[in-house]
Write a protein that holds these residues in place. Structure first.
Motif, short mmCIF file in Angstrom:
data_model
loop_
_atom_site.label_atom_id
_atom_site.label_comp_id
_atom_site.label_asym_id
_atom_site.label_seq_id
_atom_site.Cartn_x
_atom_site.Cartn_y
_atom_site.Cartn_z
N GLY A 11 4.17 -0.05 11.20
CA GLY A 11 2.83 0.45 10.88
C GLY A 11 2.74 1.86 10.38
N LEU A 12 2.73 2.81 11.30
CA LEU A 12 2.46 4.19 10.92
C LEU A 12 3.67 5.08 11.10
CD1 LEU A 12 -1.09 4.58 12.49
CD2 LEU A 12 -0.49 4.08 10.12
N CYS A 26 2.18 -0.71 6.40
CA CYS A 26 1.27 -0.72 7.54
C CYS A 26 1.09 -2.16 8.02
CB CYS A 26 -0.06 -0.11 7.16
SG CYS A 26 0.09 1.60 6.64
N THR A 42 -1.43 -4.31 10.34
CA THR A 42 -1.73 -3.46 11.48
C THR A 42 -3.23 -3.19 11.54
OG1 THR A 42 0.42 -2.38 11.32
CG2 THR A 42 -1.30 -1.21 12.53
N CYS A 44 -6.14 -0.89 12.24
CA CYS A 44 -6.33 0.56 12.34
C CYS A 44 -7.17 0.90 13.57
CB CYS A 44 -7.03 1.09 11.09
SG CYS A 44 -6.01 0.95 9.60
N CYS A 58 -0.30 7.57 5.47
CA CYS A 58 -0.09 6.19 5.05
C CYS A 58 -1.41 5.64 4.51
CB CYS A 58 0.37 5.35 6.22
SG CYS A 58 2.02 5.80 6.81
N CYS A 60 -2.88 2.83 4.85
CA CYS A 60 -3.60 1.76 5.55
C CYS A 60 -4.71 2.27 6.45
CB CYS A 60 -2.62 0.93 6.36
SG CYS A 60 -1.75 1.88 7.63
N CYS A 61 -4.55 3.44 7.02
CA CYS A 61 -5.52 3.93 8.00
C CYS A 61 -5.94 5.36 7.69
CB CYS A 61 -4.94 3.89 9.41
SG CYS A 61 -4.50 2.23 9.98
#
Length: 365
Positions: A11-12, A26, A42, A44, A58, A60-61
């Motif tokens: 993920g992170l 992510c 993932t 967030c 990243c 994604c979040c």
């Protein structure tokens, strides 16, 4: 479906080396009951930010935007972005005439979030320059370094940095933003295109503002250009251009310039107008037999090479003595040159821009 097995957490997690930052996907890779690997995104975390959210390192979040007084920027912006109406102020450095540096200059040095009170241009800075904060550098008798936050409304991250404003009151008045300076001979200008795009050196010493920044400031409203060279015997020559701008990276930062009636201005425009920028690793000149930047010691808006080149080697500076066995050709084609000063040793140069006075003020952000 119930997922079991070993979770590979991607993920992170960040891998940070000296030269790279890799943001892993992510997502999680999981094994289902049949032993088949599946990918699950993932989720967030929910944020409870005191201000707004900002994009994370990243994609994604998001993460919480930093508030006033909190750290920001740093390597790959890992310290975070400032909240709206705040700017990330990083330490400035100073090159002293004796060759020492008061503060090590690092482009990725972290800073702290502060109120967005950055000036619009150097006219603004010079109007607030007093004897107390005056810091003359190079050929400037009055001026100072100031932070400019030139983030556009459509841009997420700030592109602010420090530039020097020449506030000297001469025949043209003050308010000039210095985009190039040579006087300490502490910086090599024999650089690749990437360095010319992002800039190098220190605003209190020898430096190049960066093609990206020059493009930003000159693409909003017309700017005028002033070029000053100083000879070894102390004489100074100044050339003006009524309008100056450059294209974007797709155009290789093509030069667009309108001369004044003075001869050096006319000669330079005739040779270099509409020329693309050439660096040692990016040959965009019109010389068929080679790369002018390689032969002439630095990047420039070359045509078929030139007698106008302020980014060549700065010979004649006596601050640093050369070893007795280090022989150089001070009359070679790679030396700093400026048209009518051909044959004379140039020891200082300054290129500076400001909004054309007949146009309304600039609003960048």
């Amino acid at each position: 479906m119930n997922l079991i097995g070993v979770t590979i957490l991607l993920g992170l997690t960040l891998f940070h080396s000296a030269n790279t930052l890799t943001c892993l996907p992510c997502e999680e890779r999981l094994l289902n009951p049949e032993g088949i690997e599946v990918i699950v995104k993932t989720e967030c975390p929910k944020l409870n930010c005191p201000g707004s959210e900002a994009p994370g390192v990243c994609p994604c979040c998001n993460r919480c935007a930093k508030q006033k007084g909190e750290t920001c920027g740093g390597d790959f912006n890992m310290e975070g972005d400032c909240d709206k109406k705040l700017r990330c102020v990083t330490p400035q450095s100073r090159a002293n005439p004796d060759g020492s540096v008061s503060l090590t200059f690092l482009h990725n040095r972290g800073g702290k979030c502060d109120d967005s009170v950055a000036p619009l241009d150097c006219m603004d800075v010079c109007s607030k320059t007093t004897n107390a904060n005056n810091d003359p550098i190079g050929m400037a008798t009055r001026g100072r370094t100031e932070y400019f936050d030139y983030k556009r409304p459509t841009e997420i991250s700030s592109h602010g940095t420090w530039f020097y404003c020449d506030c000297s009151v001469g025949e043209s008045g003050g308010g000039w933003m210095v985009m190039q300076r040579r006087y300490l001979d502490m910086e090599s200008f024999d650089r690749d295109m990437r360095q010319y795009i992002h800039g190098f050196g220190m605003p209190t010493g020898d430096y190049w503002m960066g093609l990206k920044a020059i493009r930003h400031f000159t693409s909003t409203v017309p700017h005028e250009l002033r070029i000053t060279v100083k000879l070894a015997d102390g004489r100074q020559f100044t050339t003006y251009f009524d309008q100056f701008s450059i294209g974007d990276e797709k155009e290789n930062f093509k030069l667009r310039i309108t001369p004044t009636p003075e001869q050096a201005s006319v000669d330079f425009a005739a040779m270099h107008n509409d020329m693309e920028f050439t660096a040692r690793d990016s040959d965009n000149d019109r010389w068929r037999d080679g790369n002018c930047a390689k032969s002439y010691g630095g990047g420039w808006w070359f045509n078929r090479c030139t007698d106008f080149n302020l980014n060549g080697k700065l010979y004649g500076v006596t601050m640093f003595s050369l070893p007795e066995d280090d022989v150089v050709d001070e009359d070679g084609p790679d030396r700093v040159s400026w048209g009518t000063c051909k044959g004379w040793k140039i020891v200082q140069t300054e290129m500076a821009i400001r909004p054309s006075l007949q146009y309304p003020p600039i609003i960048y952000n």
